[in-house]
Design an enzyme around this catalytic site. Structure first.
Site, PDB file in Angstrom:
ATOM      1  N   GLU A   1       5.943  -8.944  14.292  1.00 21.55           N
ATOM      2  CA  GLU A   1       5.355  -9.322  15.572  1.00 21.55           C
ATOM      3  C   GLU A   1       5.723 -10.751  15.956  1.00 21.55           C
ATOM      4  O   GLU A   1       5.973 -11.054  17.116  1.00 21.55           O
ATOM      5  CB  GLU A   1       3.836  -9.157  15.494  1.00 21.55           C
ATOM      6  CG  GLU A   1       3.159  -9.315  16.822  1.00 21.55           C
ATOM      7  CD  GLU A   1       1.662  -9.032  16.748  1.00 21.55           C
ATOM      8  OE1 GLU A   1       0.976  -9.335  17.725  1.00 21.55           O
ATOM      9  OE2 GLU A   1       1.195  -8.511  15.720  1.00 21.55           O
TER      10      GLU A   1
ATOM     11  N   ARG B   1       0.823  -1.216   0.000  1.00 21.18           N
ATOM     12  CA  ARG B   1       0.000   0.000   0.000  1.00 21.18           C
ATOM     13  C   ARG B   1       0.853   1.261   0.000  1.00 21.18           C
ATOM     14  O   ARG B   1       0.440   2.302  -0.498  1.00 21.18           O
ATOM     15  CB  ARG B   1      -0.991  -0.026   1.163  1.00 21.18           C
ATOM     16  CG  ARG B   1      -2.078  -1.103   0.965  1.00 21.18           C
ATOM     17  CD  ARG B   1      -2.978  -1.247   2.178  1.00 21.18           C
ATOM     18  NE  ARG B   1      -2.283  -1.685   3.379  1.00 21.18           N
ATOM     19  CZ  ARG B   1      -2.052  -2.958   3.712  1.00 21.18           C
ATOM     20  NH1 ARG B   1      -2.507  -3.934   2.949  1.00 21.18           N
ATOM     21  NH2 ARG B   1      -1.417  -3.264   4.809  1.00 21.18           N
TER      22      ARG B   1
END
Length: 181
Positions: free
Chosen positions: A101, A64
């Site tokens: 993460e 994006r």
């Protein structure tokens, strides 16, 4: 230039609960991208702080960040640098590992994408934990670029990514903030 109120842009962003896993509120910018007025206002607001800053390149993080970064680069009359996942670029590349993460990944850019001393704005749709953005800053700096700033449509301040970038000496600009993750 009059910048859009943050709530106007926030209203153009769809929230999808429990995606990609339970408990996550996914902030989907495809609705903002599909609204010509909101998209234009977001690009104007991201580019405006750098209009007179002598920006040479805008670097966008896959995927994006390509959409937003390309439009910001056009607005600033600057070149565009795609920062991609490993193995996606056809020419000689430089690479950096960065923390996710739940693990480590790698991103890369072409060896000739920036020259030493070029002023670069890093752009992506969202800053969350900051691992990807930190990796991109490292990659650009390793090539001698001067990071003028990092700009994001969305900040998730509870996850601390923007603060991590500021800790690296990067000026951070965001348009809207959403609590939580």
């Amino acid at each position: 230039m009059s910048l859009p109120p943050n709530d106007d842009l926030a209203a153009a962003i769809r929230t999808i609960p429990d995606y990609p896993k339970p408990g996550i509120l996914f902030r989907d910018i495809t609705t903002l991208l599909g609204d010509a007025r909101a998209f234009g206002r977001a690009i104007d607001a991201l580019a405006e702080p750098f209009a007179a800053a002598g920006i040479d390149k805008v670097a966008g993080i896959e995927a994006r960040g390509f959409i937003i970064g390309g439009a910001v680069a056009h607005r600033l009359a600057a070149g565009f640098v795609p920062i991609r996942k490993r193995g996606k670029l056809p020419h000689s590349t430089v690479r950096v590992a960065y923390s996710l993460e739940y693990g480590i990944d790698e991103m890369e850019m072409h060896v000739d994408a920036v020259r030493a001393g070029e002023r670069v704005v890093l752009v992506d749709d969202l800053i969350a934990t900051g691992g990807t953005a930190q990796g991109a800053v490292t990659l650009l700096r390793d090539m001698g670029a001067e990071i003028a700033a990092a700009a994001f449509v969305i900040d998730l301040p509870d996850l601390g990514g923007a603060d991590k970038l500021r800790g690296l000496g990067v000026d951070v600009h965001t348009l809207v903030a959403f609590a939580g993750h």
